[in-house]
Design a protein around this motif. Sequence first.
Motif, PDB file in Angstrom:
ATOM      1  N   SER A 125     -12.606   6.458   0.564  1.00 29.08           N
ATOM      2  CA  SER A 125     -13.217   7.782   0.532  1.00 29.08           C
ATOM      3  C   SER A 125     -13.330   8.387   1.926  1.00 29.08           C
ATOM      4  N   VAL A 126     -13.520   7.554   2.943  1.00 24.14           N
ATOM      5  CA  VAL A 126     -13.582   8.048   4.318  1.00 24.14           C
ATOM      6  C   VAL A 126     -12.184   8.406   4.806  1.00 24.14           C
ATOM      7  N   ALA A 127     -11.226   7.546   4.503  1.00 28.22           N
ATOM      8  CA  ALA A 127      -9.853   7.812   4.918  1.00 28.22           C
ATOM      9  C   ALA A 127      -9.328   9.104   4.318  1.00 28.22           C
ATOM     10  N   ALA A 128      -9.783   9.435   3.120  1.00 32.45           N
ATOM     11  CA  ALA A 128      -9.333  10.662   2.471  1.00 32.45           C
ATOM     12  C   ALA A 128      -9.771  11.906   3.226  1.00 32.45           C
ATOM     13  N   THR A 129     -10.793  11.785   4.069  1.00 32.01           N
ATOM     14  CA  THR A 129     -11.278  12.924   4.854  1.00 32.01           C
ATOM     15  C   THR A 129     -10.757  12.897   6.291  1.00 32.01           C
ATOM     16  N   ALA A 130      -9.918  11.909   6.616  1.00 30.79           N
ATOM     17  CA  ALA A 130      -9.413  11.755   7.984  1.00 30.79           C
ATOM     18  C   ALA A 130      -8.265  12.731   8.217  1.00 30.79           C
ATOM     19  N   ASP A 131      -8.592  13.979   8.423  1.00 32.35           N
ATOM     20  CA  ASP A 131      -7.596  15.041   8.506  1.00 32.35           C
ATOM     21  C   ASP A 131      -6.603  14.833   9.644  1.00 32.35           C
ATOM     22  N   LYS A 132      -7.040  14.244  10.743  1.00 34.30           N
ATOM     23  CA  LYS A 132      -6.163  14.081  11.896  1.00 34.30           C
ATOM     24  C   LYS A 132      -5.032  13.095  11.637  1.00 34.30           C
ATOM     25  N   LEU A 133      -5.171  12.303  10.574  1.00 32.48           N
ATOM     26  CA  LEU A 133      -4.130  11.327  10.238  1.00 32.48           C
ATOM     27  C   LEU A 133      -3.162  11.840   9.180  1.00 32.48           C
ATOM     28  N   THR A 134      -3.309  13.102   8.804  1.00 33.36           N
ATOM     29  CA  THR A 134      -2.480  13.651   7.733  1.00 33.36           C
ATOM     30  C   THR A 134      -1.427  14.623   8.247  1.00 33.36           C
ATOM     31  N   VAL A 135      -1.274  14.719   9.564  1.00 29.80           N
ATOM     32  CA  VAL A 135      -0.292  15.641  10.134  1.00 29.80           C
ATOM     33  C   VAL A 135       0.500  14.956  11.240  1.00 29.80           C
TER      34      VAL A 135
ATOM     35  N   THR B  10     -20.847   6.910   6.184  1.00 25.33           N
ATOM     36  CA  THR B  10     -19.466   7.379   6.160  1.00 25.33           C
ATOM     37  C   THR B  10     -19.179   8.388   7.272  1.00 25.33           C
ATOM     38  N   ALA B  11     -20.155   9.190   7.642  1.00 24.70           N
ATOM     39  CA  ALA B  11     -19.926  10.160   8.720  1.00 24.70           C
ATOM     40  C   ALA B  11     -19.698   9.455  10.051  1.00 24.70           C
ATOM     41  N   LEU B  12     -20.447   8.398  10.301  1.00 28.61           N
ATOM     42  CA  LEU B  12     -20.260   7.641  11.542  1.00 28.61           C
ATOM     43  C   LEU B  12     -18.931   6.885  11.510  1.00 28.61           C
ATOM     44  N   GLN B  13     -18.553   6.386  10.345  1.00 34.00           N
ATOM     45  CA  GLN B  13     -17.267   5.692  10.229  1.00 34.00           C
ATOM     46  C   GLN B  13     -16.113   6.651  10.515  1.00 34.00           C
ATOM     47  N   LYS B  14     -16.202   7.877  10.048  1.00 33.84           N
ATOM     48  CA  LYS B  14     -15.169   8.876  10.325  1.00 33.84           C
ATOM     49  C   LYS B  14     -15.150   9.221  11.809  1.00 33.84           C
ATOM     50  N   ASP B  15     -16.323   9.367  12.389  1.00 32.08           N
ATOM     51  CA  ASP B  15     -16.405   9.637  13.827  1.00 32.08           C
ATOM     52  C   ASP B  15     -15.751   8.520  14.625  1.00 32.08           C
ATOM     53  N   TRP B  16     -16.028   7.280  14.265  1.00 32.29           N
ATOM     54  CA  TRP B  16     -15.489   6.125  14.981  1.00 32.29           C
ATOM     55  C   TRP B  16     -13.966   6.052  14.864  1.00 32.29           C
ATOM     56  N   SER B  17     -13.425   6.463  13.736  1.00 31.43           N
ATOM     57  CA  SER B  17     -11.989   6.349  13.503  1.00 31.43           C
ATOM     58  C   SER B  17     -11.179   7.502  14.085  1.00 31.43           C
ATOM     59  N   GLU B  18     -11.794   8.661  14.294  1.00 29.60           N
ATOM     60  CA  GLU B  18     -11.030   9.829  14.708  1.00 29.60           C
ATOM     61  C   GLU B  18     -11.388  10.401  16.073  1.00 29.60           C
ATOM     62  N   SER B  19     -12.568  10.110  16.574  1.00 25.49           N
ATOM     63  CA  SER B  19     -13.039  10.804  17.780  1.00 25.49           C
ATOM     64  C   SER B  19     -12.723  10.085  19.077  1.00 25.49           C
ATOM     65  N   TYR B  20     -12.333   8.822  19.016  1.00 20.47           N
ATOM     66  CA  TYR B  20     -12.125   8.018  20.229  1.00 20.47           C
ATOM     67  C   TYR B  20     -10.796   7.266  20.105  1.00 20.47           C
TER      68      TYR B  20
ATOM     69  N   LEU C 156       0.826  -1.196   0.000  1.00 21.82           N
ATOM     70  CA  LEU C 156       0.000   0.000   0.000  1.00 21.82           C
ATOM     71  C   LEU C 156       0.860   1.245   0.000  1.00 21.82           C
ATOM     72  N   SER C 157       0.480   2.214  -0.795  1.00 26.04           N
ATOM     73  CA  SER C 157       1.064   3.533  -0.643  1.00 26.04           C
ATOM     74  C   SER C 157       0.428   4.192   0.566  1.00 26.04           C
ATOM     75  N   ARG C 158       0.948   5.368   1.012  1.00 26.87           N
ATOM     76  CA  ARG C 158       0.304   6.036   2.147  1.00 26.87           C
ATOM     77  C   ARG C 158      -1.134   6.387   1.796  1.00 26.87           C
ATOM     78  N   ARG C 159      -1.347   6.914   0.590  1.00 27.54           N
ATOM     79  CA  ARG C 159      -2.714   7.243   0.167  1.00 27.54           C
ATOM     80  C   ARG C 159      -3.565   5.984   0.133  1.00 27.54           C
ATOM     81  N   GLY C 160      -2.985   4.890  -0.395  1.00 27.73           N
ATOM     82  CA  GLY C 160      -3.725   3.633  -0.462  1.00 27.73           C
ATOM     83  C   GLY C 160      -4.047   3.097   0.905  1.00 27.73           C
ATOM     84  N   PHE C 161      -3.107   3.250   1.853  1.00 27.87           N
ATOM     85  CA  PHE C 161      -3.379   2.742   3.197  1.00 27.87           C
ATOM     86  C   PHE C 161      -4.485   3.569   3.847  1.00 27.87           C
ATOM     87  N   LEU C 162      -4.401   4.899   3.695  1.00 24.75           N
ATOM     88  CA  LEU C 162      -5.469   5.734   4.243  1.00 24.75           C
ATOM     89  C   LEU C 162      -6.788   5.423   3.566  1.00 24.75           C
ATOM     90  N   GLY C 163      -6.697   4.904   2.314  1.00 28.29           N
ATOM     91  CA  GLY C 163      -7.913   4.485   1.662  1.00 28.29           C
ATOM     92  C   GLY C 163      -8.181   3.028   1.894  1.00 28.29           C
TER      93      GLY C 163
END
Length: 423
Positions: A350-360, A331-341, A8-15
């Motif tokens: 497509s959800v990983a692409a919006t996971a801003d907290k994992l890009t810094v 997808t909104a709940l999936q993003k919440d589950w992955s980033e909020s806890y 996986l590339s980084r983009r691919g892994f986030l996806g």
Amino acid sequence: MSAHRAELSRRGFLGGSLLFVAGAAVGCSTTPGGGDAKGAGTTLNVWSHAYGEAGTQQALTRYAGEFTKAHPDIAVKVTWVPGDYTAKLNASLLTDGAPDVFEIGDFSQALARRGQLAPLDEVYGSERSDFSQGNLDYMSVDGKVYGVKMIDDVLMLHYRRSALEKAGIAPPTTFDALASAAKALSTRNTKGLYLGNDGLGESPALAVLSNGGSLVTDGRVEFASPQAVEAVTALKRLTDDQSVLLGFTTDWWDPSALTQGVVPMQWCGLWAMPAIRTALGDDFGVLPWPALKSGGTPVLRVGGWTSCVNAKGRQVAAAKTFVRWLWVEQTALQKDWSESYGFHVPPRASVAATADKLTVGTAKETVELAAKYGRHYPNTWDTELSAPFAAAAKKAVSGQGDPAQLLAEAAKVAQAALDKQRS
């Protein structure tokens, strides 16, 4: 199936979980809720292990309520299962009180071969291409997919930057350097490294993989190979040096040993990063498990949780509807589950692409390392295979026998279990 590196590339892994018990005395259950639950004709029992991050239980209960609002004919009973979740789940699956939907950690094809898991290919629908092929392959048996990945978890070494800098130690990139650093950072009152309460944690498997070895390959147990023997033998150095913390108040999955200054290096997971950052600020870094020697490969483990449907349950159709709604459509709940806890990598691209907290910052570095060095365990690697390996490794590092003989004997036991699993 081989223990292969995730390509996986980084983009691919986030996806590129959530679950609950019905009235059994295994944990806290919610009453079926959401919408007009009293009028629902179907009640799903959904099991979850007790996640350590604050707010997870409430989030899963909220998701269940939102599902019932969207499907008034289906109520969801959420059970939070503390303690040895896997043992409790396996015991429940032998009874009429087994859950309709349940999560499992490392996917085990044995459950599918025993007819316990319902195939979920149709649950993915047109969204299937948004899930990584690596995860789909991991959850597949004989061409059918038996789960929907809820989160991808990345496991790696964490270290206190200031502690290593003060000691003049560079972040270790080989096992020899790791062992030397752990010894140098140990004092009369503290140890240099925490791998788990037993002093080993996942290090035997990581050591084997980092030395070019395998655990299981194409139906053959491989953890008694020369590479594996060399790797497990090398781990004895940590025990001999007395540089590994034993018997802490929490196990390796909790970052407290690191954040409380008990050790300067700890094996833990991406999920703990928010808590680590709160405690330490930027005074921490991440590393893969280092290559055993020149020519080996560093390793980060990729795990996570997978949502499955009980093929022997009474509500298979409704259970599939729930799994699709939550882990494919919402997808909104999936993003919440992955980033909020705590931090996790969303399995959907497509959800990983919006996971801003994992890009810094360190989270971004972790994702990049996982794309380069991430490894899944084989989906045949259940407790009947891993337990004899762990027991043999424990004896080997404590000097209770010849490592080659111990691993060979354990491999015979594991091979018999694998043959039975695949029959």
